[in-house]
Design an enzyme around this catalytic site. Structure first.
Site, PDB file in Angstrom:
ATOM      1  CB  THR A   1      47.662  35.678   1.761  1.00  0.00           C
ATOM      2  OG1 THR A   1      47.469  34.451   1.622  1.00  0.00           O
ATOM      3  CG2 THR A   1      48.725  36.396   1.182  1.00  0.00           C
TER       4      THR A   1
ATOM      5  CG  HIS B   1      54.679  51.598  -8.701  1.00  0.00           C
ATOM      6  ND1 HIS B   1      54.744  52.486  -7.918  1.00  0.00           N
ATOM      7  CD2 HIS B   1      56.006  51.192  -9.084  1.00  0.00           C
ATOM      8  CE1 HIS B   1      56.161  52.782  -7.748  1.00  0.00           C
ATOM      9  NE2 HIS B   1      56.786  52.060  -8.595  1.00  0.00           N
TER      10      HIS B   1
END
Length: 422
Positions: free
Chosen positions: A341, A393
């Protein structure tokens, strides 16, 4: 006479909103001609008429939510002039007896509808085997779960997130409801304008919130010296445009190729979490976020490892045009493995991009700004760009995330190396 029905949109889409009627009652429509535009969670779909004739009536209005298979218009025989008056003349006739005779049947159908709809919607729900098993154990209806996956596939984490929602959420919603209608006086005198969110904006809001709640998202940052890539682009852009039929050489192809090379070296950034399993994708389909009037969409550039710079630039330009013209299909937006993006086109200096669907990584580009930087023992003014990698994560460790972003930085700062990575 022909009925215009809402067609099958996609496996995960069961309803849409009427965005615009392209043919009004009394107007002639040819076979195969578009008659209405539907807005869905992902794309806009234009519905055609299967028969030639005249639009007799609309059974739903613009802004109404309609379901797949629902009849939304009637097309009758005749030409535009002859039929323009026909619906008006015939209108009073069907209003008497059918209303009486059909009422009991409608009431009976409505009484039975919830059970039928519940069963069919649950059967239609796409879910992984592990998710179905967990839902059965928890006694959760799959159809009631809001998946993070943009294709609507329910996964284990969706079931767990749904099961962990507090029971008090319903009363809370009730207590919040009056707040929306409280400033009625301000609305009446024009101090506040109430605007209904589009279906796509509602979906974007819902998906982004679900991603934040169901992932362990973290962001790491770096900065890139854009001197070399800007110089290369400046030298080659005119010849590139001549050699490739007007296709312009932008920065997105450089970043797409750099990301693809980094995904090859760090395969877990190209993965997906499915319950306790990791799906390591052996393809490189990169989503490019495109801003439209109705919100952000992410069409996919397929097989970026097999495309050259020109093919990537052509694909991005084509998808961006389709997005702004509302011509994207479901196939254009599903199956991506990573997303880029570029908030820099709007002047963003730094931001934290949010993960897209079930992907575990997204790269955020930002505006290029001249800043003083240390080059050896001297200070120089260089065009610099901050870049951000947001990642899940649970799947990606810090070493992989930092290494991935560092490799992207090195490839952009030494753009000739991208040719060796292609």
């Amino acid at each position: 006479m022909a009925e215009i029905k809402v067609p099958e949109l996609a496996e995960s889409i069961t309803e849409g909103t009427i965005a615009q009627w392209l043919k009004q009652p009394g107007e002639t429509v040819e076979k195969g001609e578009f008659i209405v535009e539907l807005e869905t969670d992902k794309v806009n779909v234009e519905v055609i008429s299967e028969e030639a004739g005249v639009v007799q009536e609309h059974l739903a209005q613009e802004g109404d939510t309609v379901e797949v298979g629902q009849v939304i218009a009637i097309v009758g025989e005749g030409s535009g002039e002859s039929a323009a008056a026909a619906p008006k003349a015939e209108a009073p006739a069907p209003s008497e007896e059918p209303a009486k005779s059909e009422a009991p049947a409608t009431m009976e159908a409505n009484e039975k509808a919830p059970a039928i709809e519940e069963q069919s919607s649950s059967d239609r729900t796409i879910a992984s085997p592990a998710a179905r098993k967990l839902a059965r154990e928890k006694g959760i209806d799959l159809a009631a779960i809001s998946p993070v996956d943009p294709m609507g596939r329910v996964r284990v984490q969706d079931v767990e997130a749904h099961g962990s929602k507090p029971a008090a959420s319903a009363p809370a919603a009730k207590t919040e409801a009056p707040k929306a209608s409280a400033p009625s006086s301000d609305e009446e005198n024009g101090r506040i304008v109430r605007e209904k969110m589009s279906r796509r904006r509602q979906t974007i809001a819902k998906r982004l919130l679900e991603v934040r709640q169901s992932t362990a998202m973290l962001t790491t940052f770096n900065e890139i010296d854009m001197t070399n890539v800007m110089a290369l682009r400046s030298r080659k852009k005119d010849k590139f445009q001549q050699d490739h039929d007007g296709t312009r050489l932008g920065f997105m192809s450089f970043f797409t190729k750099a990301v693809t090379a980094a995904l090859k070296k760090y395969p877990y950034v190209n993965a997906e979490l499915d319950g306790t399993d990791l799906l390591l994708k052996q393809f490189y389909d990169v989503g490019i976020a495109v801003s439209t009037e109705e919100g952000l969409v992410v069409p996919i550039v397929r097989d970026t490892d097999k495309k050259n710079f020109a093919e990537i630039e052509e694909s991005i330009a084509d998808l961006a045009k389709k997005a702004r013209d509302k011509k994207l299909s479901i196939a254009d937006m599903t199956g991506g493995s990573f997303t880029i993006t570029n908030g820099g086109v709007f002047g963003s200096l730094m931001s934290t991009p949010i993960l897209n669907g079930t992907q575990v990584g997204i790269l955020g580009m930002h505006t290029i700004q001249k800043r003083p930087v240390a080059i050896g023992d001297s200070i120089e003014i260089r065009p610099m760009m901050y870049v951000a990698l947001s990642y899940d994560h649970r799947v990606i460790d810090g070493s992989d995330s930092v290494g991935f972003l560092k490799m992207v930085k090195e490839l952009i700062e030494n753009p000739e190396d991208l040719l060796l990575e292609s």
